[in-house]
Design an enzyme around this catalytic site. Structure first.
Site, PDB file in Angstrom:
ATOM      1  CE  LYS A 131      -1.449   3.404   6.039  1.00 53.21           C
ATOM      2  NZ  LYS A 131      -2.871   3.302   6.416  1.00 53.21           N
ATOM      3  CE  LYS A 152      -2.963  -1.258   3.687  1.00 50.55           C
ATOM      4  NZ  LYS A 152      -3.804  -0.866   4.824  1.00 50.55           N
TER       5      LYS A 152
HETATM    6  N1  C2G Z   1     -10.361   5.852  11.288  1.00 46.20           N
HETATM    7  C1  C2G Z   1     -11.328   6.698  11.850  1.00 46.20           C
HETATM    8  N2  C2G Z   1     -10.953   7.914  12.294  1.00 46.20           N
HETATM    9  C2  C2G Z   1      -9.652   8.322  12.228  1.00 46.20           C
HETATM   10  C3  C2G Z   1      -8.670   7.464  11.677  1.00 46.20           C
HETATM   11  C4  C2G Z   1      -9.059   6.214  11.210  1.00 46.20           C
HETATM   12  O1  C2G Z   1     -12.518   6.345  11.923  1.00 46.20           O
HETATM   13  N3  C2G Z   1      -9.320   9.561  12.684  1.00 46.20           N
HETATM   14  C5  C2G Z   1     -10.802   4.542  10.790  1.00 46.20           C
HETATM   15  C6  C2G Z   1     -10.529   4.361   9.304  1.00 46.20           C
HETATM   16  O2  C2G Z   1     -11.570   4.939   8.524  1.00 46.20           O
HETATM   17  C7  C2G Z   1     -10.504   2.828   9.177  1.00 46.20           C
HETATM   18  C8  C2G Z   1      -9.932   2.397  10.540  1.00 46.20           C
HETATM   19  O3  C2G Z   1     -10.065   3.522  11.426  1.00 46.20           O
HETATM   20  O4  C2G Z   1     -11.831   2.315   9.047  1.00 46.20           O
HETATM   21  C9  C2G Z   1      -8.467   2.019  10.445  1.00 46.20           C
HETATM   22  O5  C2G Z   1      -7.765   3.111   9.887  1.00 46.20           O
HETATM   23  P1  C2G Z   1      -6.313   2.818   9.235  1.00 46.20           P
HETATM   24  O6  C2G Z   1      -5.498   2.039  10.188  1.00 46.20           O
HETATM   25  O7  C2G Z   1      -5.799   4.102   8.670  1.00 46.20           O
HETATM   26  O8  C2G Z   1      -6.720   1.813   8.051  1.00 46.20           O
HETATM   27  P2  C2G Z   1      -6.361   1.980   6.498  1.00 46.20           P
HETATM   28  O9  C2G Z   1      -4.930   2.297   6.362  1.00 46.20           O
HETATM   29  O10 C2G Z   1      -7.402   2.878   5.947  1.00 46.20           O
HETATM   30  O11 C2G Z   1      -6.517   0.479   5.951  1.00 46.20           O
HETATM   31  O12 C2G Z   1      -8.380  -2.928   3.284  1.00 46.20           O
HETATM   32  C10 C2G Z   1      -8.662  -1.744   4.019  1.00 46.20           C
HETATM   33  C11 C2G Z   1      -7.389  -1.196   4.633  1.00 46.20           C
HETATM   34  O13 C2G Z   1      -6.710  -2.170   5.381  1.00 46.20           O
HETATM   35  C12 C2G Z   1      -7.744  -0.020   5.531  1.00 46.20           C
END
Ligand code: C2G
Length: 128
Positions: free
Chosen positions: A46, A44
């Protein structure tokens, strides 16, 4: 037994992550979290601060997380929904619409993100 599924990296675990998981659990009886592996993250573009094991330990300590499974690929979601008998798939709304293909297999919901907090923000603060 209603099963809820969500995915994420959950790096530098913070309040926004917690509120997402807490709200997701309210929609069912069992919350499964697909946790991005380090290999999947590099795909990704990341690089997480915490390793998969550290991020998994954070999640498994949360009372309303019932199971953590590895997220290795984008394509595994349908298989995960079917093999875990998932009723509702939930993600934050930064993913709005991106997983609608799962509607054939389960309910799909996008919840509002928690404003003003993110793993990348924490990383910048850490570098101050
Ligand atoms: N999230 C949230 N509020 C934030 C940050 C994150 O509600 N301030 C939510 C995101 O929308 C997501 C979850 O927390 O539903 C996890 O966020 P991340 O760890 O950033 O996940 P991401 O990198 O978006 O990976 O296949 C899907 C991916 O694995 C999602």
């Amino acid at each position: 037994m209603k099963v809820v599924l969500t995915y994420g990296t959950f790096d530098l675990f913070h309040y926004g992550h917690l509120l997402l998981l807490e709200r997701a659990k309210l929609f069912g009886d069992k919350l499964i979290v697909g946790l991005s592996t380090d290999e999947f993250n590099s795909g990704k573009g990341k690089k997480s601060f915490h390793s998969f094991e550290q991020r998994r330990k954070n999640l498994e300590a949360i009372r309303f997380v019932d199971l953590v499974i590895p997220e290795n690929t984008w394509e595994q979601k349908i298989q995960d929904v079917l093999s875990h008998n998932v009723d509702i798939f939930i993600m934050g709304d930064d993913w709005e619409g991106k997983f609608d293909f799962l509607k054939e297999f389960c309910e799909v919901m996008y919840l509002p993100r928690t404003p003003d907090i993110s793993s990348s923000l924490i990383k910048t603060l850490e570098n101050k």
